[in-house]
Write an enzyme that holds these catalytic residues in place. Structure first.
Site, PDB file in Angstrom:
ATOM      1  N   GLN A 123      -8.255  -3.313  -8.590  1.00 19.99           N
ATOM      2  CA  GLN A 123      -9.384  -2.556  -8.060  1.00 19.99           C
ATOM      3  C   GLN A 123      -9.247  -1.035  -8.134  1.00 19.99           C
ATOM      4  OE1 GLN A 123     -11.879  -2.021  -3.857  1.00 19.99           O
ATOM      5  NE2 GLN A 123     -10.523  -3.767  -4.082  1.00 19.99           N
ATOM      6  N   LYS A 161       5.011  -7.022 -25.456  1.00 19.27           N
ATOM      7  CA  LYS A 161       6.373  -7.549 -25.578  1.00 19.27           C
ATOM      8  C   LYS A 161       6.783  -7.710 -27.044  1.00 19.27           C
ATOM      9  CE  LYS A 161       6.409  -9.841 -21.093  1.00 19.27           C
ATOM     10  NZ  LYS A 161       6.542 -11.115 -20.341  1.00 19.27           N
ATOM     11  N   ARG A 176       9.999   0.257 -18.292  1.00 15.73           N
ATOM     12  CA  ARG A 176      10.789  -0.827 -18.881  1.00 15.73           C
ATOM     13  C   ARG A 176      10.298  -1.218 -20.271  1.00 15.73           C
ATOM     14  NH1 ARG A 176      10.929  -2.383 -13.382  1.00 15.73           N
ATOM     15  NH2 ARG A 176       9.215  -3.888 -13.573  1.00 15.73           N
ATOM     16  N   TYR A 201      -1.036  -2.827  -0.807  1.00 11.25           N
ATOM     17  CA  TYR A 201      -2.225  -3.664  -0.854  1.00 11.25           C
ATOM     18  C   TYR A 201      -3.296  -2.882  -0.104  1.00 11.25           C
ATOM     19  CZ  TYR A 201      -4.538  -8.263  -1.157  1.00 11.25           C
ATOM     20  OH  TYR A 201      -5.364  -9.312  -1.474  1.00 11.25           O
ATOM     21  N   GLU A 202      -4.557  -3.194  -0.319  1.00 17.80           N
ATOM     22  CA  GLU A 202      -5.639  -2.473   0.356  1.00 17.80           C
ATOM     23  C   GLU A 202      -5.375  -2.278   1.847  1.00 17.80           C
ATOM     24  OE1 GLU A 202      -8.850  -0.657   1.724  1.00 17.80           O
ATOM     25  OE2 GLU A 202      -8.783  -1.070  -0.420  1.00 17.80           O
ATOM     26  N   GLY A 207     -17.372  13.123  16.726  1.00 19.61           N
ATOM     27  CA  GLY A 207     -17.696  14.509  16.407  1.00 19.61           C
ATOM     28  C   GLY A 207     -18.201  15.250  17.625  1.00 19.61           C
ATOM     29  N   GLY A 208     -18.748  16.426  17.398  1.00 17.46           N
ATOM     30  CA  GLY A 208     -19.218  17.236  18.517  1.00 17.46           C
ATOM     31  C   GLY A 208     -20.436  16.665  19.210  1.00 17.46           C
ATOM     32  N   GLN A 209     -21.198  15.824  18.489  1.00 16.49           N
ATOM     33  CA  GLN A 209     -22.395  15.214  19.067  1.00 16.49           C
ATOM     34  C   GLN A 209     -22.103  13.760  19.428  1.00 16.49           C
ATOM     35  OE1 GLN A 209     -24.889  17.266  19.518  1.00 16.49           O
ATOM     36  NE2 GLN A 209     -24.124  18.928  18.231  1.00 16.49           N
TER      37      GLN A 209
END
Length: 423
Positions: free
Chosen positions: A16, A73, A102, A137-138, A244-246
């Site tokens: 992803q 390979k 590698r 992982y996510e 936030g401020g609000q």
């Protein structure tokens, strides 16, 4: 003219994070060659919903690309890789630590083969530091980057967010880095190595939480509905607080289903009009002047009262009806949109954010569209490639191989796995 026309990318990424980045660059006009081993990107077969067809997991992240299969390979496969490397402006990978090394292709070797190439690399935790060999992982990235500790309700467990900020968020960060490095390479003639760690990307997306972390050393956080105090250390989980401020939170609307909610931000500038509108309906006609909520400071202290009153008002309305009441008052608000809501929404379709495509294996399907709108070069979204679909085409057009050479390479196993030995 497409914005990135003429830029060729050798995309060795899978799953992803990397494919998010390369798909975005493809939508911006870059030529993306998806370089796969003969088995293909693992997500082609993951969460498959149509038998013998590439999964939605793959198709939704690999549009506008061409696929070539190469067996790295084999010596012949490595030579194809080297030839492609010399023809590209960007190479991308998100293998585990040391995988490409590698095969004999360190960054130093790649830079030697093509000094101007930009190399993009996504790692879970970067190539340095004590976590560098850890597998990511996510949700692991969300956990270790600060997102989970600050997401959820105060007395409950930490939660991951539904947005893929660990994978797709990191892919977006990489796109920015690659474009910056490409610009520098155009000026200097020298490419560079661009690395984005998933953990780092999540931390960047949690920037406001680190703002609050430092504020806590000097004060409480008055905008939080949960108790905070100077020196408490950890930024708390605070449910759906705006942070936030609000003041902001979600109010439940009829018929009170799982997604019958409207998120409302109570700005100071709109409070009086909002209070005058809801007050009479909740038995408080003078709500705007009520000392418990008259000033922003008092509303912060008593914000649970504000949300109780708004929820009571919302009982009579659906989320869309409530939105229609609040919008003329300039109250910022938005319904909680489910996946079904978004997939059928007129605004979303009108902005080409839900796009129908056709695929030779799975037929008609839908993809999320391009979120970045360029006026002179709008994205043209095309389907994802089937495995190895463009191998012959790329060998001829990009590398200039003739039929005899291609046939020789095929016979040598450059594009396929060797046959299994008989038991």
């Amino acid at each position: 003219m497409e914005a990135l026309k003429g830029v060729r990318i050798l995309d060795m990424t899978h799953v992803q994070a990397g494919p998010t980045c390369s798909q975005l660059l493809a939508w911006l006009g870059a030529e993306v060659i998806k370089f796969e081993n003969p088995v293909g990107d693992a997500t082609r077969g993951q969460l498959r919903d149509v038998p013998n067809a590439d999964s939605l997991y793959f198709t939704m992240l690999n549009c506008n690309k061409r696929s070539i299969t190469v067996n790295m390979k084999s010596a012949e496969g490595k030579q194809v890789f080297v030839d492609l490397l010399k023809k590209c402006h960007i190479i991308m990978e998100n293998f585990g630590p040391g995988v490409l090394d590698r095969f004999g292709f360190t960054w130093e070797k790649i830079h030697e083969l093509n000094p101007k190439i930009v190399m993009g690399s996504i790692k879970g935790f970067g190539s340095t530091g004590p976590y560098s060999d850890f597998k990511a992982y996510e949700n692991v990235a969300q956990a270790m980057g600060g997102a989970m500790s600050t997401t959820g309700v105060p007395d409950g467990p930490p939660f991951v967010t539904g947005a893929q900020i660990g994978d797709s968020g990191t892919g977006l960060h990489l796109a920015i880095g690659l474009l910056a490095a490409l610009r520098q390479a155009d000026r200097t003639g020298q490419g560079q190595y661009v690395e984005v760690a998933m953990m780092d990307g999540v931390m960047n997306l949690c920037r406001v939480k680190f703002r609050d972390h430092q504020r806590l050393s000097r004060q409480s956080l008055s905008e939080f509905s949960v108790p905070t105090y100077q020196g408490m250390g950890d930024v708390p989980r605070a449910g759906n607080d705006s942070g936030g401020g609000q003041l902001g939170n979600a109010v439940h609307c009829k018929p009170h289903g799982a997604n019958d909610w409207l998120y409302v931000v109570v700005q100071e500038a709109v409070w009086e009009d909002l209070a005058n509108r809801i007050g009479p309906d909740v038995g408080l006609p003078d709500l705007a002047k009520d000392p418990r909520v008259a000033s922003i400071g008092e509303r912060r202290k008593n914000q649970n009262l504000v949300w109780t009153l708004l929820n009571k008002f919302a009982e009579k309305y659906t989320k869309r009806e409530l939105m229609a009441i609040l919008n003329p008052l300039d109250v910022p608000c938005g319904p909680i949109m489910s996946t079904q809501d978004l997939a059928t929404d007129e605004h979303v379709k009108g902005r080409d954010m839900w796009v129908e495509l056709d695929h030779p294996q799975r037929g008609k399907w839908w993809n999320v569209g391009m979120p970045i709108k360029l006026s002179a070069s709008p994205a043209m979204i095309k389907r994802s490639p089937t495995l190895g679909e463009h191998t012959q085409e790329i060998l001829k057009e990009v590398l200039g191989y003739d039929e005899a050479k291609i046939s020789s390479l095929k016979n040598a196993g450059a594009f396929s796995l060797p046959p299994k030995k008989a038991a």
